[in-house]
Design a protein around this motif. Structure first.
Motif, PDB file in Angstrom:
ATOM      1  N   ASN A  43      -3.052  10.004  -3.761  1.00 32.37           N
ATOM      2  CA  ASN A  43      -1.643   9.729  -3.524  1.00 32.37           C
ATOM      3  C   ASN A  43      -0.752   9.974  -4.721  1.00 32.37           C
ATOM      4  O   ASN A  43       0.438  10.178  -4.568  1.00 32.37           O
ATOM      5  CB  ASN A  43      -1.469   8.274  -3.089  1.00 32.37           C
TER       6      ASN A  43
ATOM      7  N   SER B 226     -12.773   3.019   0.027  1.00 31.42           N
ATOM      8  CA  SER B 226     -11.826   3.993   0.573  1.00 31.42           C
ATOM      9  C   SER B 226     -12.315   5.409   0.324  1.00 31.42           C
ATOM     10  O   SER B 226     -12.131   6.292   1.150  1.00 31.42           O
ATOM     11  CB  SER B 226     -10.425   3.780   0.021  1.00 31.42           C
TER      12      SER B 226
ATOM     13  N   CYS C 138       0.817  -1.210   0.000  1.00 32.87           N
ATOM     14  CA  CYS C 138       0.000   0.000   0.000  1.00 32.87           C
ATOM     15  C   CYS C 138       0.849   1.258   0.000  1.00 32.87           C
ATOM     16  O   CYS C 138       0.322   2.349  -0.090  1.00 32.87           O
ATOM     17  CB  CYS C 138      -0.935   0.016   1.203  1.00 32.87           C
TER      18      CYS C 138
ATOM     19  N   TYR D  77      -6.966   1.853   4.448  1.00 27.28           N
ATOM     20  CA  TYR D  77      -6.353   0.714   3.761  1.00 27.28           C
ATOM     21  C   TYR D  77      -7.030  -0.587   4.124  1.00 27.28           C
ATOM     22  O   TYR D  77      -6.984  -1.554   3.369  1.00 27.28           O
ATOM     23  CB  TYR D  77      -4.857   0.640   4.100  1.00 27.28           C
TER      24      TYR D  77
ATOM     25  N   GLN E 217      -6.267  -3.649  -5.739  1.00 22.95           N
ATOM     26  CA  GLN E 217      -6.408  -2.867  -4.509  1.00 22.95           C
ATOM     27  C   GLN E 217      -5.677  -1.550  -4.685  1.00 22.95           C
ATOM     28  O   GLN E 217      -4.476  -1.482  -4.591  1.00 22.95           O
ATOM     29  CB  GLN E 217      -5.833  -3.646  -3.323  1.00 22.95           C
TER      30      GLN E 217
ATOM     31  N   ALA F 288     -10.533  -0.746   2.273  1.00 18.60           N
ATOM     32  CA  ALA F 288     -10.357  -1.023   0.848  1.00 18.60           C
ATOM     33  C   ALA F 288     -10.310  -2.519   0.608  1.00 18.60           C
ATOM     34  O   ALA F 288     -10.611  -2.982  -0.484  1.00 18.60           O
ATOM     35  CB  ALA F 288      -9.082  -0.384   0.336  1.00 18.60           C
ATOM     36  N   ARG F 289      -9.943  -3.276   1.623  1.00 14.35           N
ATOM     37  CA  ARG F 289      -9.863  -4.724   1.478  1.00 14.35           C
ATOM     38  C   ARG F 289     -11.119  -5.444   1.945  1.00 14.35           C
ATOM     39  O   ARG F 289     -11.106  -6.657   2.133  1.00 14.35           O
ATOM     40  CB  ARG F 289      -8.617  -5.229   2.198  1.00 14.35           C
TER      41      ARG F 289
ATOM     42  N   SER G 132      -6.330   8.910  -0.308  1.00 10.74           N
ATOM     43  CA  SER G 132      -5.993   8.999   1.099  1.00 10.74           C
ATOM     44  C   SER G 132      -6.671  10.236   1.671  1.00 10.74           C
ATOM     45  O   SER G 132      -7.164  11.074   0.926  1.00 10.74           O
ATOM     46  CB  SER G 132      -4.484   9.076   1.289  1.00 10.74           C
TER      47      SER G 132
ATOM     48  N   GLU H  19       2.262   2.808   2.338  1.00 14.40           N
ATOM     49  CA  GLU H  19       2.096   3.675   3.493  1.00 14.40           C
ATOM     50  C   GLU H  19       3.428   3.894   4.216  1.00 14.40           C
ATOM     51  O   GLU H  19       3.699   4.976   4.722  1.00 14.40           O
ATOM     52  CB  GLU H  19       1.054   3.058   4.439  1.00 14.40           C
TER      53      GLU H  19
ATOM     54  N   ASP I 227      -5.565   1.692  -3.237  1.00  9.84           N
ATOM     55  CA  ASP I 227      -4.947   2.545  -2.228  1.00  9.84           C
ATOM     56  C   ASP I 227      -4.559   3.885  -2.832  1.00  9.84           C
ATOM     57  O   ASP I 227      -3.485   4.410  -2.612  1.00  9.84           O
ATOM     58  CB  ASP I 227      -3.712   1.868  -1.610  1.00  9.84           C
TER      59      ASP I 227
END
Lengths: 175, 130, 361, 115
Positions: free
Chosen positions: C159, C74, B88, C60, C149, C63-64, C154, B90, C151
């Protein structure tokens, strides 16, 4: 004779033990024209009794663990288990959630671990190719053990499963 | 009818849609989110990545012969589990020195087999940490 | 003598992607009773969101919940946190979010259509759609770096930025997909054998859609005008040419038509977004801890997704309630199954586009 | 988002008076753990074709009280009622447990959680 063709075209069984669908659709995508897993002779079946490769996705939840073990035991030897995705390898983000038991290899022996969240079709193909090698070596092991015993009875060209040596299967479940 | 026949005929001579994957490599974009990579010399051991990681795939565990680095006062060593990582990014966002100490490459994770003991070693490390 | 028989479908079945178990009570071929077990993939995300993860990491995890509508989850979660913290996100971030959300809808609907046709016995079109779906997946990998996925969203923005080369590539791919979708529309509306499998099968009337609170393409196929994209103001959907797609009839065919029209509309919206992409930042700094309670809804590919989030000014949230689309549609599913033929059950089930990972969380 | 408080005795009548199935869309039933032995039950509605107009009917109650069912007013509420029963271990008229949880998994996972 059947063993020889079997390793060339293994059939796969897919079970979702609690994953988020991400890996499942990637397995479906790897059967689609672009990646075409069926080049390797692989066919996705819904029947555990005809399958050789077991693709498991997702962490094992309380309700699916019995089905998982059930499906595994219904598959004939030799069989290869492929854990697809981070959550089936180690638990991933779902580790320690209350309804998630644990990773797949707590319940059934896993031969191939495919990482990734979600595993891309390339990784799944890599994993299946590796599983084919393992299936071949397992088949050889079994044939070797069979030679030590009496020749299996062959009726109408079908090898009776009852005649297969029990020892190898038991060793597999212990590892 | 005519149309479908002509289409079928055209399709016979088209390039196949399938990529012959294990034989021909698929080129990954440079921004593909693959394995997390780490540089021991640049790390300042702030442990921000360890705290940020949602599944806990980065661990700093004290060892006897720690890597020589003046910032490393507690004698820690970096461990990373690609089978637990959810890719991810992060940790890279949390890192004070991204692209130097910690970055995300476009490499694919390797396929593990049973003899690698991907889980057991990792859970031993987690037990030490606790 | 007992005249009915019980036929189970699941939990592992070739026409099912996910473990779900239906027990049909059948009288000859007719289904007269349905019992469903959806809890196979229950993991306990709601509790983990409030005990295991801090509010900035929850995005995160949610999202799963589901791999198909990962970005919607998300998005809805971050929107609820931003609403609580009263943050204004930059316009460019909003546009990029909408781009990804619509791409997600396109590939999810394509998967559903291919699955419906597979379950009706039409393998060729399944392969065709799955092959073309890869184009969308490639775009998504290009923009976000991951196929499924994402991600990508945010708290405070997105991102990653999108470069001008990527915009060019995306536009080209969308053009190809557009021409392919026209082919599907022709196939799904004019093919005689498909119409036998789809027309007047699995019908949900408009009144029943109201009564069972149907959502998403299921409701819109019956003529019920519900689309959350029409009812929200935190994403500027009116600027990019959103149009609600409805149909009448309420059978499998109508659902396919609604999905096909939505794909066309989504492609149009994506093109409009790329043409009108504003300049500026993609991320704002967010300060503070979430406090208060909010309800945020968004239209996932399968229908309305609602998040109820309650925070108490601490890094851990007090409550995260996820209402997923398939969960709310289960009563209408059961209603449709009553009275239809058992042989149609897999095709009807696929036409709902059920997502059990969402349902069980 | 509008919140309307009610009591356990009146909630059925309130919802019956309020709910017009062609105007309001029932989203879900929800529970929120409060401190002590209390928790809040919510019924969430939104209006069709209106800009973000939602109403939450709620009542604060204890875990051991029996919550009335609204299944006859809103047929689709049955599934979310079963979820609340599972998650908080409360009793709702005519809703059985066991939608998600088995006998050997953690019971009442959301009771007192997040405080």
């Amino acid at each position: 004779m059947f063993e020889k063709y079997r390793k060339k075209s293994p059939w796969i069984l897919h079970y979702n033990a609690g994953s988020c669908n991400g890996c499942d659709i990637e397995i479906l995508a790897s059967l689609s024209p672009k990646y075409d897993l069926e080049r390797f002779g692989v066919v996705n079946t819904g029947n555990p009794k005809q399958s050789d490769i077991f693709l498991v996705t997702g962490p094992v939840t309380y309700r699916s663990r019995e089905r998982l073990v059930e499906l595994y035991t219904q598959m004939p030897e030799p069989k290869v288990v492929v854990a697809v995705g981070s959550c089936s390898c180690t638990g991933g983000v779902f580790r320690d959630m209350y309804n998630v038991e644990d990773r797949v290899d707590r319940y059934i022996p896993v031969d191939v671990y495919v990482a990734g969240c979600a595993s891309s079709p390339e990784l799944i193909i890599d994993g299946v190719v590796k599983a084919l090698d393992i299936l071949e070596s397992k088949t050889k092991e079994m044939e070797f053990a069979k030679k030590l015993q009496n020749k299996p009875k062959i009726e109408d060209g079908i090898v009776s499963r009852k005649e297969m040596p029990r020892r190898v299967g038991e060793n597999d479940e212990e590892s | 009818m005519k149309e479908s026949f002509s289409k079928a005929f055209q399709n016979l001579f088209k390039k196949p849609q399938t990529i012959d994957y294990p034989v021909t490599e698929i080129k990954k974009d440079k921004d593909y989110r693959g394995l997390i990579e780490y540089c021991e010399e640049e790390c300042i051991y702030c442990l921000k990545c360890e705290k940020a990681c949602p599944p806990g795939a980065i661990l700093f565990v004290g060892v006897e012969n720690p890597p020589k680095n003046e910032k490393n006062k507690k004698g820690l060593k970096y461990h990373y589990n690609p089978y637990l990582c959810i890719y991810c990014q992060e940790c890279v966002r949390a890192c004070p020195k991204p692209n130097e100490a910690l970055w995300q490459s476009n490499k694919k994770p390797t396929i593990g087999v049973a003899s690698d003991r991907v889980n057991d070693e990792w859970f031993e490390l987690e037990a030490i940490k606790k | 003598m007992k005249k009915t028989i019980h036929i189970p479908l699941g939990s592992q079945h070739i026409s099912l992607l996910e473990p779900v178990k239906f027990k049909f009570e059948c009288e000859n071929e007719k289904i007269i009773g349905v019992d469903s077990d959806v809890g196979f993939v229950h993991r306990g995300v709601e509790r983990a969101c409030t005990t295991k993860f801090k509010f900035d990491g929850v995005g995160y995890v949610v999202a799963r919940v589901c791999g198909l509508c990962a970005i919607t989850h998300s998005m809805t979660y971050t929107a609820s946190i931003e609403k609580m913290l009263q943050t204004q996100i930059p316009l460019k971030a909003k546009y990029l979010r909408m781009l990804l959300l619509e791409l997600d809808r396109i590939h999810s609907h394509m998967l559903c259509l291919s699955h419906v046709s597979e379950n009706a016995g039409f393998e060729a079109i399944f392969m065709r759609i799955m092959g073309d779906r890869e184009l969308i997946m490639e775009i998504q990998e290009l923009i976000t770096g991951n196929r499924v996925q994402f991600d990508f969203i945010s708290i405070g923005g997105v991102n990653r930025d999108i470069s001008s080369e990527h915009i060019k590539k995306v536009k080209e791919a969308l053009k190809v997909v557009r021409s392919k979708v026209d082919g599907y529309i022709d196939e799904f509306t004019n093919n005689w054998s498909l119409s036998l499998k789809y027309k007047n099968i699995g019908v949900l009337s408009l009144d029943d859609a109201y009564r069972f609170n149907a959502i998403g393409p299921l409701a819109r196929a019956s003529g019920l005008k519900i689309d959350v994209r029409n009812e929200i103001d935190y994403l500027p959907y009116s600027e990019i040419g959103f149009e609600m797609q409805t149909s009448t009839g309420g059978d499998i065919h109508a659902r396919n038509v609604v999905r096909l029209n939505e794909i066309v509309n989504s492609i149009q919206m994506c093109e409009n977004i790329l043409d009108a992409l504003p300049e500026g930042e993609i991320q704002t700094k967010v300060k503070g801890k979430p406090d208060g309670e909010v309800l945020v809804r968004y239209e996932a590919p399968r229908g309305e997704l609602a998040y109820y989030v309650k925070g108490g000014g601490k890094p851990m949230l007090d409550r995260v309630r996820i209402k997923t689309p398939t969960f709310a549609s289960i009563p209408s599913f059961s209603h449709i199954f009553m009275g239809s033929q058992y042989a149609d059950a897999p095709a009807i089930l696929a036409s709902f586009d059920p997502c059990l990972s969402c349902t069980a969380k | 988002m509008k919140k309307v408080e009610s009591t356990l005795e009146n909630i059925r009548d309130d919802i019956k008076k309020f709910y017009d199935y062609k105007v309001w869309h029932f989203i879900t039933m929800n529970g929120v753990a409060l401190d002590g032995e209390r928790f809040e039950v919510q019924w969430i509605f939104s209006r069709y074709e209106a800009m973000d107009e939602s109403v939450i009917y709620y009542t604060v109650t204890e875990y051991d009280k029996i919550i009335p069912s609204i299944e006859d007013i809103i047929p689709s509420s049955i599934i979310s009622q079963r979820e609340v029963v599972d998650m908080f271990g409360v009793k709702i008229d005519g809703s059985e447990a066991g939608l998600y949880l088995d006998a050997d998994s953690l019971q009442m996972p959301l009771r007192g959680c997040g405080l």
